[in-house]
Design an enzyme around this catalytic site. Sequence first.
Site, PDB file in Angstrom:
ATOM      1  N   ASN A 166      -9.938   1.901   8.906  1.00  0.00           N
ATOM      2  CA  ASN A 166      -9.169   1.641  10.129  1.00  0.00           C
ATOM      3  C   ASN A 166      -9.778   2.411  11.299  1.00  0.00           C
ATOM      4  O   ASN A 166     -10.446   1.841  12.154  1.00  0.00           O
ATOM      5  CB  ASN A 166      -7.691   2.009   9.947  1.00  0.00           C
ATOM      6  CG  ASN A 166      -6.842   1.599  11.143  1.00  0.00           C
ATOM      7  OD1 ASN A 166      -7.339   1.173  12.184  1.00  0.00           O
ATOM      8  ND2 ASN A 166      -5.548   1.713  11.023  1.00  0.00           N
ATOM      9  N   THR A 167      -9.587   3.733  11.299  1.00  0.00           N
ATOM     10  CA  THR A 167      -9.979   4.540  12.451  1.00  0.00           C
ATOM     11  C   THR A 167     -11.465   4.395  12.806  1.00  0.00           C
ATOM     12  O   THR A 167     -11.814   4.325  13.988  1.00  0.00           O
ATOM     13  CB  THR A 167      -9.651   6.026  12.183  1.00  0.00           C
ATOM     14  OG1 THR A 167      -8.298   6.117  11.750  1.00  0.00           O
ATOM     15  CG2 THR A 167      -9.818   6.865  13.440  1.00  0.00           C
ATOM     16  N   LYS A 201       0.882  -1.164   0.000  1.00  0.00           N
ATOM     17  CA  LYS A 201       0.000   0.000   0.000  1.00  0.00           C
ATOM     18  C   LYS A 201       0.919   1.213   0.000  1.00  0.00           C
ATOM     19  O   LYS A 201       1.580   1.502   1.005  1.00  0.00           O
ATOM     20  CB  LYS A 201      -0.913   0.009   1.234  1.00  0.00           C
ATOM     21  CG  LYS A 201      -1.746   1.294   1.280  1.00  0.00           C
ATOM     22  CD  LYS A 201      -2.579   1.439   2.542  1.00  0.00           C
ATOM     23  CE  LYS A 201      -3.100   2.875   2.626  1.00  0.00           C
ATOM     24  NZ  LYS A 201      -3.880   3.120   3.835  1.00  0.00           N
TER      25      LYS A 201
END
Lengths: 256, 67
Positions: free
Chosen positions: A206-207, A97
């Site tokens: 994610n967060t 990534k």
Amino acid sequence: MNDPLLIAGTPLASRLFVGSAGYPNRQVMLDALEASSAELVMASIRRISLEGYAESLVDLLGGRYRLLPNTAGCATVRDAVLTAELGREALETNWVKLELIGDRETLYPDVEQLVQAADELVRKGFVVLPYCNEDPVTCQKLIDVGCAAVMPLGSLIGSGMGIANPAAIELICARSPVPVVLDAGIGTASDAALAMELGCDAVLVNTAIAKSHDPRRMAAAMRAAVEAGRLARLAGRIPKQRFAEPSSPQLGLIGS
Amino acid sequence: MQLKINGLDEEVAVTTVSELLAARGIDSAVRFLAVAVNGAVVHRSEWCSKNLGPGDNIEIVRPFSGG
């Protein structure tokens, strides 16, 4: 639903990619990852502590998930390429990534360097998944140098502001010959569903999971949202119109 | 010999990557470890043979949580 996503010829059963950072603790992370049904999990590559060996996430996740090393935080082509190469060595994968940050405050990509690093890494045999601006021209440049997917931002990393420019995301999806992964900005499940409805092939979160009040539940919600959005996209939504159209039959109405 | 290890200047008496890892208490056999010397990855199979020189810039990394 048997609807695998193909990236560089590799089928992925889940269209939800998840990060492994910022969870309240390891057990919550493991439970959330399981609830997400994700196959692809992000990892960073960092200097080890020279003070002593500590357990790392790969000790917990290696073997259970496909770990995708990122170049998070890199601000130069040189650092990003070396981090990618170290990630390939450490995790035994040629997938990366690619992040190339141009501004520490907004974490916006440095497009010029991003394309250059992507080009270099593709030439070195990497499967490159770049985090990029939600701009069709930037995406096309990344596709032209051989990226296996493009990962435009919905909004700023970690902001939870959702998809700031849905029209741009839709345009990118319509034009891209490679998978489009909505990366960054997802705040809640409806954002993930919207991304899929706009035509994205996958969503990276994610967060929004890790910092939610209940990461296990939010991971399950994201999973359901990605599936729902994908189904809705495949089903084809009705066009929007500015007038009402009764759903019930108009014939046989009493009183006439 | 003076080396830069993960950004810090250090004085160590080692000649190879393997010796450096051992000197720092890092088990070379552990998986998911990667090493670069002067901006180039040194594969695990070369840790024993890769000689280090004064002023070499060494990065020792492993995967951590990420997004």
